[in-house]
Design a protein around this motif. Structure first.
Motif, PDB file in Angstrom:
ATOM      1  N   UNK A 102       0.713  -0.947  -0.026  1.00 47.69           N
ATOM      2  CA  UNK A 102       0.021   0.018  -0.023  1.00 47.69           C
ATOM      3  C   UNK A 102       0.884   1.135   0.163  1.00 47.69           C
ATOM      4  N   UNK A 103       2.032   1.375   0.820  1.00 47.44           N
ATOM      5  CA  UNK A 103       2.995   2.423   0.752  1.00 47.44           C
ATOM      6  C   UNK A 103       3.400   2.453  -0.604  1.00 47.44           C
ATOM      7  N   UNK A 104       3.862   1.626  -1.249  1.00 45.45           N
ATOM      8  CA  UNK A 104       4.185   1.914  -2.809  1.00 45.45           C
ATOM      9  C   UNK A 104       3.122   2.156  -3.775  1.00 45.45           C
ATOM     10  N   UNK A 105       2.131   1.671  -3.709  1.00 48.20           N
ATOM     11  CA  UNK A 105       0.727   2.050  -4.332  1.00 48.20           C
ATOM     12  C   UNK A 105       0.415   3.494  -4.273  1.00 48.20           C
ATOM     13  N   UNK A 106       0.393   3.895  -2.934  1.00 48.38           N
ATOM     14  CA  UNK A 106      -0.055   5.302  -2.745  1.00 48.38           C
ATOM     15  C   UNK A 106       1.025   6.342  -3.083  1.00 48.38           C
ATOM     16  N   UNK A 107       2.559   5.920  -3.076  1.00 47.43           N
ATOM     17  CA  UNK A 107       3.509   6.778  -3.702  1.00 47.43           C
ATOM     18  C   UNK A 107       3.299   6.616  -5.276  1.00 47.43           C
ATOM     19  N   UNK A 108       3.271   5.732  -5.776  1.00 43.93           N
ATOM     20  CA  UNK A 108       3.169   5.686  -7.240  1.00 43.93           C
ATOM     21  C   UNK A 108       1.853   6.298  -7.667  1.00 43.93           C
ATOM     22  N   UNK A 109       0.547   6.447  -7.094  1.00 43.48           N
ATOM     23  CA  UNK A 109      -0.484   6.784  -7.500  1.00 43.48           C
ATOM     24  C   UNK A 109      -0.191   8.575  -7.544  1.00 43.48           C
ATOM     25  N   UNK A 136      11.898   0.482  -6.269  1.00 46.34           N
ATOM     26  CA  UNK A 136      12.657   0.712  -5.215  1.00 46.34           C
ATOM     27  C   UNK A 136      13.675   1.990  -5.602  1.00 46.34           C
ATOM     28  N   UNK A 137      14.067   2.203  -6.951  1.00 46.96           N
ATOM     29  CA  UNK A 137      14.929   3.260  -7.134  1.00 46.96           C
ATOM     30  C   UNK A 137      14.005   4.649  -7.231  1.00 46.96           C
ATOM     31  N   UNK A 138      12.708   4.273  -7.685  1.00 51.29           N
ATOM     32  CA  UNK A 138      11.962   5.385  -7.876  1.00 51.29           C
ATOM     33  C   UNK A 138      11.334   6.009  -6.873  1.00 51.29           C
ATOM     34  N   UNK A 139      10.840   5.264  -5.722  1.00 51.08           N
ATOM     35  CA  UNK A 139      10.288   5.742  -4.640  1.00 51.08           C
ATOM     36  C   UNK A 139      11.526   5.695  -3.511  1.00 51.08           C
ATOM     37  N   UNK A 140      12.395   5.042  -3.520  1.00 51.92           N
ATOM     38  CA  UNK A 140      13.490   5.278  -2.535  1.00 51.92           C
ATOM     39  C   UNK A 140      12.998   4.434  -1.455  1.00 51.92           C
TER      40      UNK A 140
END
Length: 272
Positions: A184-191, A244-248
Motif C-alpha cells: 500500500x505504501x508503494x501504491x500510494x507513492x506511485x499513484x 525501489x529506485x523510483x520511490x527510494x
C-alpha cells in the motif's frame, strides 16, 4: 490531493483508502455502478477493481472488471492520472520479470484468462492517450483478510481446522510475497507521482514453501507434510529494481513481517 479509489471495498483498496486519508488526502471511495461519477473531477484514480480466486468460474465478469469497465473510464473519465492494478502473475513461471520483458500467454489455457485480461487492461491504459498512465504489477500480498482465497490463507485455514497442513507443491516452490502495508505504501507513492509506465510492486525476494512451513511450525504449531510427487511451482522473485529506485523505498524482508502477521492472525482469531 483528490484521489478516487475504484475497488475501495477490496482487500488492497480498503487499506489504500485508509492510508491516503491518514496522509491528509481527499479520498473518494468509488461505488460499483456509479459510472456517472466518471464525468466529475476524479483527481488521481487508482483502479483496483478485479477478480482473483474466482476468475476461472467467472470469465465474463473477469473481463468486465479488468477491461470493459476500464474502457468506459478511459473514454469518459475526468482524471489527472490513472494507476491500474495489474499482477506479477503475468510473468509466468519462467523468464525475466523486469517491466520490459516480453510476455507469453496461451489462450487455450483457462488459467491464462486472468493474464490476458490484465494485459489487455495494461495495454488500454498505456495506449489510450490519457494523462500519466501507471501500471502496478502487484505480487502476492500478505495481510489479514476476510476470506482465505490465497495460498497462505488457505494453509492457515487448514491448519486452524485440523492442526496440520498438506502442501501440494514442493518445498522448493517459491513466489514473491510482499507485506500489505508495504504494498500500500508503494501504491500510494506511485499513484501520486509524476510518472508513467509499468512498475512492479513487489518485494524482490523469492520466498519458498520451505520458509513458510518452517514459520508455520514454529509460530502456529502446525504439523506440515508435502504430498507425494508434489511439483516445484512458482515464479520466484520479481524484479523490484525500478520501484525501489523510483520511490527510494525498501520493503520488509519476509522473515521480519511474516511472524508479525502470524501474531496478528492469532489475535484476530482469538488464539492468544
Amino acid at each position: 490531493m483528490r484521489v478516487t479509489v475504484m475497488g475501495a471495498g477490496g482487500f488492497v483498496g480498503a487499506r489504500l483508502v485508509q492510508r491516503l486519508r491518514e496522509q491528509g488526502h481527499e479520498v473518494l471511495a468509488w461505488q460499483r455502478g456509479a459510472e456517472s461519477d466518471f464525468l466529475q473531477p476524479m483527481g488521481h484514480v487508482v483502479y483496483a477493481v478485479g477478480l482473483t480466486a474466482d476468475f476461472r468460474s467467472k470469465p465474463l465478469e473477469t473481463v468486465e472488471a479488468h477491461v470493459c469497465l476500464l474502457k468506459r473510464l478511459l473514454e469518459h473519465g475526468q482524471f489527472d492520472s490513472l494507476t491500474y492494478l495489474s499482477s506479477s502473475r503475468v510473468y509466468g513461471a519462467d523468464g525475466p520479470s523486469d517491466e520490459s520483458a516480453k510476455l507469453s500467454v496461451a489462450p487455450a489455457d483457462p488459467s491464462d484468462l486472468y493474464n490476458l485480461s490484465k494485459l489487455m487492461g495494461e495495454s488500454l491504459c498505456l495506449h489510450s492517450g490519457g494523462p500519466r498512465m501507471k501500471i502496478a504489477r502487484l505480487s502476492n500480498v500478505v495481510g489479514l483478510r476476510a476470506d482465505p482465497d490465497t495460498f497462505i490463507d488457505q494453509l492457515l485455514d487448514e491448519g486452524c481446522r485440523t492442526g496440520r497442513v498438506q502442501l501440494r507443491s514442493a518445498l522448493a516452490s517459491a513466489k514473491d510475497y510482499v507485506a500489505l502495508d508495504d504494498a500500500v505504501a508503494m501504491l500510494a507513492g506511485l499513484a501520486l507521482a509524476d510518472a508513467s509506465g509499468i512498475f512492479n510492486v513487489c518485494s524482490g525476494e523469492a520466498v519458498s514453501n520451505g520458509q513458510i512451513v518452517e514459520l508455520l511450525q514454529r509460530h502456529m504449531g502446525f504439523a506440515c507434510e508435502v504430498a507425494a510427487g508434489a511439483p516445484v511451482l512458482g515464479s520466484g522473485a520479481v524484479d523490484a529494481g525500478r520501484i525501489q529506485r523510483f520511490l527510494g523505498f525498501s520493503p520488509q524482508p519476509f522473515a521480519v513481517y511474516f511472524p508479525e502477521f502470524l501474531a496478528d492472525f492469532k489475535q484476530a482469531k482469538g488464539m492468544t
